[in-house]
Scaffold this active site. Structure first.
Site, short mmCIF file in Angstrom:
data_model
loop_
_atom_site.label_atom_id
_atom_site.label_comp_id
_atom_site.label_asym_id
_atom_site.label_seq_id
_atom_site.Cartn_x
_atom_site.Cartn_y
_atom_site.Cartn_z
N ASP A 181 -22.54 -17.31 5.81
CA ASP A 181 -21.62 -17.27 6.93
C ASP A 181 -21.77 -18.49 7.44
OD1 ASP A 181 -20.82 -14.43 6.77
OD2 ASP A 181 -23.05 -13.90 6.80
N GLU B 59 -15.17 -3.86 7.23
CA GLU B 59 -16.40 -4.29 6.62
C GLU B 59 -17.42 -4.23 7.93
OE1 GLU B 59 -16.74 -8.08 5.11
OE2 GLU B 59 -15.15 -7.96 3.67
#
EC number: 4.2.1.20
Length: 239
Positions: A45, A34
């Site tokens: 995140d 990714e």
């Protein structure tokens, strides 16, 4: 060996290091990588990856520069672009131009953490989009996944944001989801040790590791980062 996808934040600490990491990972026989596109508000995140986003943005890393870098390399594993929705729909040359460039580069799919499952068909992005499943995903939404064209399903194995964890919760739910979907099931968020990877392999098709690799990148001298990332991936794979 079952599936393994590594998350690498583009432009951290710079794009040349990213390029070297992607080339170095080619020797390991992993499923894919990714490529994380930096964004100013990466809500999904944790602090480790948020720092990588902010450094890349300060360095002037853009979607266009990431695509140029990807055009300079050739790898045997699958490439996925992980980006929040904003950089995709606001690509300077237009969303369709971006999707055309991704197709030319052979990018297998988009991973968009701020795009709800039910909205995938409504955003008018003509590209394979990886759907997310979480422990609180309803049964009807899991059934909905089977109507979506995607390379795999991304199971978020913890509530909240990304980061390293000690345990692997929700194993029973992961097994139930695996039984009900037609697509390969990859489990991410919190995996940092080989033992955890092996547990995932027992019940799903593959593991996704991000924060553990980014932490290695943050702690290593710049010229050693590609080697250290490869060593960590080998450790995670049990090689």
């Amino acid at each position: 060996m079952k599936g393994f996808i590594a998350y690498i934040p583009a432009g951290f600490p710079d794009l040349e290091t990213t390029r070297k990491i992607l080339i170095a990972l080619n020797e390991l026989g992993i499923t894919g990588v990714e490529i994380g596109v930096p964004f100013s508000d990466p809500v999904a995140d944790g602090p480790v990856i948020q720092l990588a986003h902010s450094v890349a943005l300060r360095n002037g890393v853009t979607m266009k520069k990431i695509l140029e870098m990807l055009g300079e390399i050739s790898v045997d594993y699958d490439l996925y672009l992980m980006s929040y929705l904003n950089p995709i729909v606001n690509y300077p040359e237009g969303k369709e131009k971006l999707l055309d460039e991704l197709k030319k580069l052979g990018v297998k799919g988009l991973i968009i953490p701020d795009l709800p499952l039910r909205e995938v068909k409504n955003v008018n992005i003509a590209y394979p989009i990886v759907p997310f499943v979480a422990p609180n995903t309803k049964d009807e939404e899991i059934e909905f996944i089977n109507s979506v064209q995607a390379p795999f399903v991304y199971y978020i194995s913890r509530y909240g944001v990304t980061g390293e964890r000690e345990d692997l919760p929700f194993a029973d739910h992961i097994k139930r989801v695996k039984e009900r979907i037609k697509l390969p099931l990859f489990v991410g968020f919190g995996i940092s040790r080989h033992e955890q990877v092996e547990k995932v392999w027992e019940i799903a098709d593959g593991a996704i590791v991000g924060s553990a690799l980014v932490r290695i990148m943050e702690e290593s001298p710049k010229d050693e980062i590609p080697k250290k990332v490869v060593e960590k991936v080998k450790e995670l794979l049990g090689k």
